[in-house]
Design a protein around this motif. Structure first.
Motif, PDB file in Angstrom:
ATOM      1  N   MET A   1       0.816  -1.211   0.000  1.00 14.68           N
ATOM      2  CA  MET A   1       0.000   0.000   0.000  1.00 14.68           C
ATOM      3  C   MET A   1       0.853   1.266   0.000  1.00 14.68           C
ATOM      4  N   GLY A   2       2.157   1.118   0.262  1.00 19.21           N
ATOM      5  CA  GLY A   2       3.039   2.278   0.215  1.00 19.21           C
ATOM      6  C   GLY A   2       3.690   2.665   1.522  1.00 19.21           C
ATOM      7  N   ALA A   3       3.511   1.857   2.569  1.00 18.75           N
ATOM      8  CA  ALA A   3       4.112   2.161   3.873  1.00 18.75           C
ATOM      9  C   ALA A   3       5.488   1.487   3.964  1.00 18.75           C
ATOM     10  N   ASP A   4       6.530   2.286   3.954  1.00 20.44           N
ATOM     11  CA  ASP A   4       7.896   1.748   3.950  1.00 20.44           C
ATOM     12  C   ASP A   4       8.363   1.453   5.382  1.00 20.44           C
ATOM     13  N   ILE A   5       7.673   0.504   6.014  1.00 18.46           N
ATOM     14  CA  ILE A   5       8.067   0.153   7.380  1.00 18.46           C
ATOM     15  C   ILE A   5       9.289  -0.767   7.326  1.00 18.46           C
ATOM     16  N   LYS A   6      10.032  -0.804   8.425  1.00 17.16           N
ATOM     17  CA  LYS A   6      11.281  -1.576   8.458  1.00 17.16           C
ATOM     18  C   LYS A   6      11.108  -2.825   9.325  1.00 17.16           C
ATOM     19  N   VAL A   7      11.612  -3.948   8.826  1.00 12.40           N
ATOM     20  CA  VAL A   7      11.510  -5.222   9.540  1.00 12.40           C
ATOM     21  C   VAL A   7      12.914  -5.703   9.884  1.00 12.40           C
ATOM     22  N   LYS A   8      13.175  -5.850  11.177  1.00 14.24           N
ATOM     23  CA  LYS A   8      14.447  -6.409  11.641  1.00 14.24           C
ATOM     24  C   LYS A   8      14.201  -7.864  12.048  1.00 14.24           C
ATOM     25  N   LYS A   9      15.201  -8.494  12.657  1.00  9.19           N
ATOM     26  CA  LYS A   9      15.098  -9.921  12.984  1.00  9.19           C
ATOM     27  C   LYS A   9      13.901 -10.225  13.887  1.00  9.19           C
ATOM     28  N   ASP A  10      13.694  -9.409  14.900  1.00 10.05           N
ATOM     29  CA  ASP A  10      12.597  -9.681  15.839  1.00 10.05           C
ATOM     30  C   ASP A  10      11.838  -8.410  16.209  1.00 10.05           C
ATOM     31  N   LYS A  11      11.823  -7.431  15.283  1.00  8.38           N
ATOM     32  CA  LYS A  11      11.116  -6.185  15.576  1.00  8.38           C
ATOM     33  C   LYS A  11      10.639  -5.531  14.280  1.00  8.38           C
ATOM     34  N   VAL A  12       9.645  -4.669  14.432  1.00  8.57           N
ATOM     35  CA  VAL A  12       9.113  -3.888  13.314  1.00  8.57           C
ATOM     36  C   VAL A  12       9.181  -2.415  13.702  1.00  8.57           C
ATOM     37  N   ILE A  13       9.681  -1.579  12.780  1.00  5.32           N
ATOM     38  CA  ILE A  13       9.817  -0.143  13.044  1.00  5.32           C
ATOM     39  C   ILE A  13       8.916   0.615  12.073  1.00  5.32           C
ATOM     40  N   VAL A  14       8.038   1.457  12.626  1.00  5.18           N
ATOM     41  CA  VAL A  14       7.094   2.238  11.829  1.00  5.18           C
ATOM     42  C   VAL A  14       7.392   3.716  12.033  1.00  5.18           C
ATOM     43  N   GLU A  15       7.686   4.412  10.943  1.00  2.00           N
ATOM     44  CA  GLU A  15       7.950   5.849  10.999  1.00  2.00           C
ATOM     45  C   GLU A  15       7.003   6.534  10.012  1.00  2.00           C
ATOM     46  N   GLY A  16       5.762   6.762  10.470  1.00  3.00           N
ATOM     47  CA  GLY A  16       4.736   7.343   9.606  1.00  3.00           C
ATOM     48  C   GLY A  16       4.779   8.866   9.637  1.00  3.00           C
ATOM     49  N   ASP A  17       3.862   9.525   8.961  1.00  6.93           N
ATOM     50  CA  ASP A  17       2.790   8.862   8.213  1.00  6.93           C
ATOM     51  C   ASP A  17       3.215   8.624   6.766  1.00  6.93           C
ATOM     52  N   TYR A  18       2.465   7.766   6.099  1.00  9.08           N
ATOM     53  CA  TYR A  18       2.772   7.373   4.734  1.00  9.08           C
ATOM     54  C   TYR A  18       1.573   7.672   3.836  1.00  9.08           C
ATOM     55  N   ASN A  19       1.839   7.928   2.563  1.00  7.68           N
ATOM     56  CA  ASN A  19       0.759   8.038   1.588  1.00  7.68           C
ATOM     57  C   ASN A  19       0.409   6.639   1.087  1.00  7.68           C
ATOM     58  N   LEU A  20      -0.826   6.221   1.308  1.00  2.00           N
ATOM     59  CA  LEU A  20      -1.238   4.860   0.967  1.00  2.00           C
ATOM     60  C   LEU A  20      -2.007   4.816  -0.344  1.00  2.00           C
ATOM     61  N   GLU A  21      -1.879   3.696  -1.030  1.00  4.67           N
ATOM     62  CA  GLU A  21      -2.651   3.446  -2.245  1.00  4.67           C
ATOM     63  C   GLU A  21      -3.473   2.180  -2.051  1.00  4.67           C
ATOM     64  N   GLY A  22      -4.697   2.194  -2.579  1.00  4.47           N
ATOM     65  CA  GLY A  22      -5.564   1.037  -2.457  1.00  4.47           C
ATOM     66  C   GLY A  22      -5.024  -0.161  -3.224  1.00  4.47           C
ATOM     67  N   ILE A  23      -5.274  -1.371  -2.689  1.00  8.31           N
ATOM     68  CA  ILE A  23      -4.825  -2.606  -3.335  1.00  8.31           C
ATOM     69  C   ILE A  23      -5.932  -3.658  -3.221  1.00  8.31           C
TER      70      ILE A  23
END
Length: 425
Positions: free
Chosen positions: A276-298
């Motif tokens: 949808m356009g959210a460039d969140i980051k995935v590490k080995k055992d964690k998720v990092i969210v730095e919003g906000d993001y412009n989303l597109e429908g899917i």
């Protein structure tokens, strides 16, 4: 009721709540294992505590401490009273199968009004094929369910795969007590397969062998559960609301204890929001969210991820263009009809959302307005609608907030810690 007001920023580092699916299966597996098991980092939510209660009624000794459950199992007994599973469909389905192995007499399982409406007939029919007498006291395929002690017989059992994977989980956890190897043959396409992968993962840890076949699954006979120490991983289903909240607001959120190689189907939330356009980051055992993001429908196929539907529906409201949720007929058989509920309640906030037999079509409007929302005693709707309220103009009033205790007991406290403008009145 929960009052949610528009929130500009969320920030903080938090631990994901423990997985509900893994906790259920782990405590039931431990109750069937001879000896003492330790379940570390369990979810102390109402649904999982219903499994604790049911297992105790069936003979397990379970000592609950804050971050560990100590389970002495291996000796099933005939329950002294009716087993009340509260609102937990997982408990009802799994223990319906397991309770057939009590030494004598009957086990009776029931729950709240929602549970007493949820379908059970496919599982009852499957147990009958295995020489087990189990039936609805109302003769309509719903709880209360009466199960007679019996010896499992037969080398195959046929069951639908498109109503609830919990029926198949129940068979997988019960069939090791059969003397024969038993093939579970699916008579319709399988939905929610990742939940069965969780079941097989847990069973493997407890020493139980199950294999996938062309027609379904093979459960080896005459097996014994072995006691283990087990650490419960974080829950992607519950974390989807934290991820969505971070995506829709200015945020810097780190969610720990989410395993990159998890077998949870709802790990798909990561792939969905990235698409949808959210460039969140995935590490080995964690998720990092730095919003906000412009989303597109899917377009999203929810065949294997029914619990993500409310989260996806809310994100779709704030996306550019159209979001289509499809292949979700089974979403109607959860705590409530989630397709109908999402369409009705989000429309009150100004969403352009159309219900179809197997899903939803959402035209992104980017802005919602506060409204008074009914959650139909469904914990996932409370959390998804809270996320919508954080982004909506004005004040959103959410009824039935106490149901979050089922899967994410400290959801409101965690959201406040992150800076959400919410309060209970």
């Amino acid at each position: 009721m929960l009052i949610v007001r528009k929130t500009e920023r969320l920030e903080g580092e938090i631990n994901a709540p423990p997985s509900k699916s893994y906790t259920h299966r782990a405590v039931i597996g431990a109750s069937l294992a001879e000896g003492t098991s330790k379940i570390k980092n369990p979810l102390n939510g109402a649904d999982c505590l219903s499994s604790v209660h049911g297992c105790r009624m069936l003979g397990a000794e379970i000592d609950i401490k804050e971050d560990v459950w100590i389970v002495k199992g291996g000796k099933l007994k005939t329950p002294e009273d009716v087993i009340d599973v509260g609102n937990s469909g997982t408990t009802l389905r799994i223990l319906t199968g397991v309770s057939s192995q009590i030494p004598k007499g009957y086990a009776i399982l029931t729950g709240d009004s929602s549970i007493r409406r949820r379908p059970m007939q496919p599982l009852l029919d499957a147990l009958k094929q295995l020489n087990i007498e189990a039936f609805s006291s109302k003769e309509d395929g719903t709880a209360p369910i009466i199960v007679k002690s019996g010896k499992l017989k037969g080398d195959k059992v046929k069951i639908r795969g498109d109503v609830s994977s919990q029926f198949i989980t129940s068979l997988m956890m019960t069939l090791p007590f059969n003397e024969n190897d038993t093939e579970i043959i699916l008579t319709s396409p399988l939905k929610s397969k990742p939940y069965l992968e969780i079941t097989m993962d847990i069973l493997d840890k407890f020493g139980i062998k199950v294999e996938e076949t062309e027609r379904g699954f093979l459960v080896y006979g005459n097996q014994r559960y072995r006691a283990i120490d087990y650490i419960v991983e974080g829950d992607y289903s519950s974390s989807s609301y934290l991820i969505a909240a971070g995506i829709l607001t200015k945020s810097n959120i780190t969610i720990n204890n989410l395993f990159e190689n998890s077998k949870q189907g709802d790990k798909a939330i990561i792939k969905i929001v990235k698409e949808m356009g959210a460039d969140i980051k995935v590490k080995k055992d964690k998720v990092i969210v730095e919003g906000d993001y412009n989303l597109e429908g899917i377009d999203v196929d929810v065949k294997d991820i029914p619990d993500l539907v409310p989260t996806i529906a809310v994100l779709g409201c704030f996306a550019e263009g159209k979001t289509t949720i499809y292949n979700g007929e089974h979403v109607r058989y959860k705590e409530c009809d989630r397709l109908s509920a999402c369409a009705k309640e989000l429309s009150k906030m100004g969403a352009k959302i159309k219900e179809k037999p197997d899903g939803l079509i959402i035209e992104g409007v980017k802005k919602l307005k506060g409204a008074k929302l009914n959650t139909y005693h469904d914990h996932r709707l409370v959390m998804a609608f809270t996320v919508a309220g954080l982004k909506a103009e004005g004040e959103t009033v959410i009824e039935g907030e106490e149901t979050v205790k089922i899967s994410f007991p400290n959801f409101i406290e965690v959201m406040k810690t992150l800076g959400a403008n919410i309060e209970i009145k």
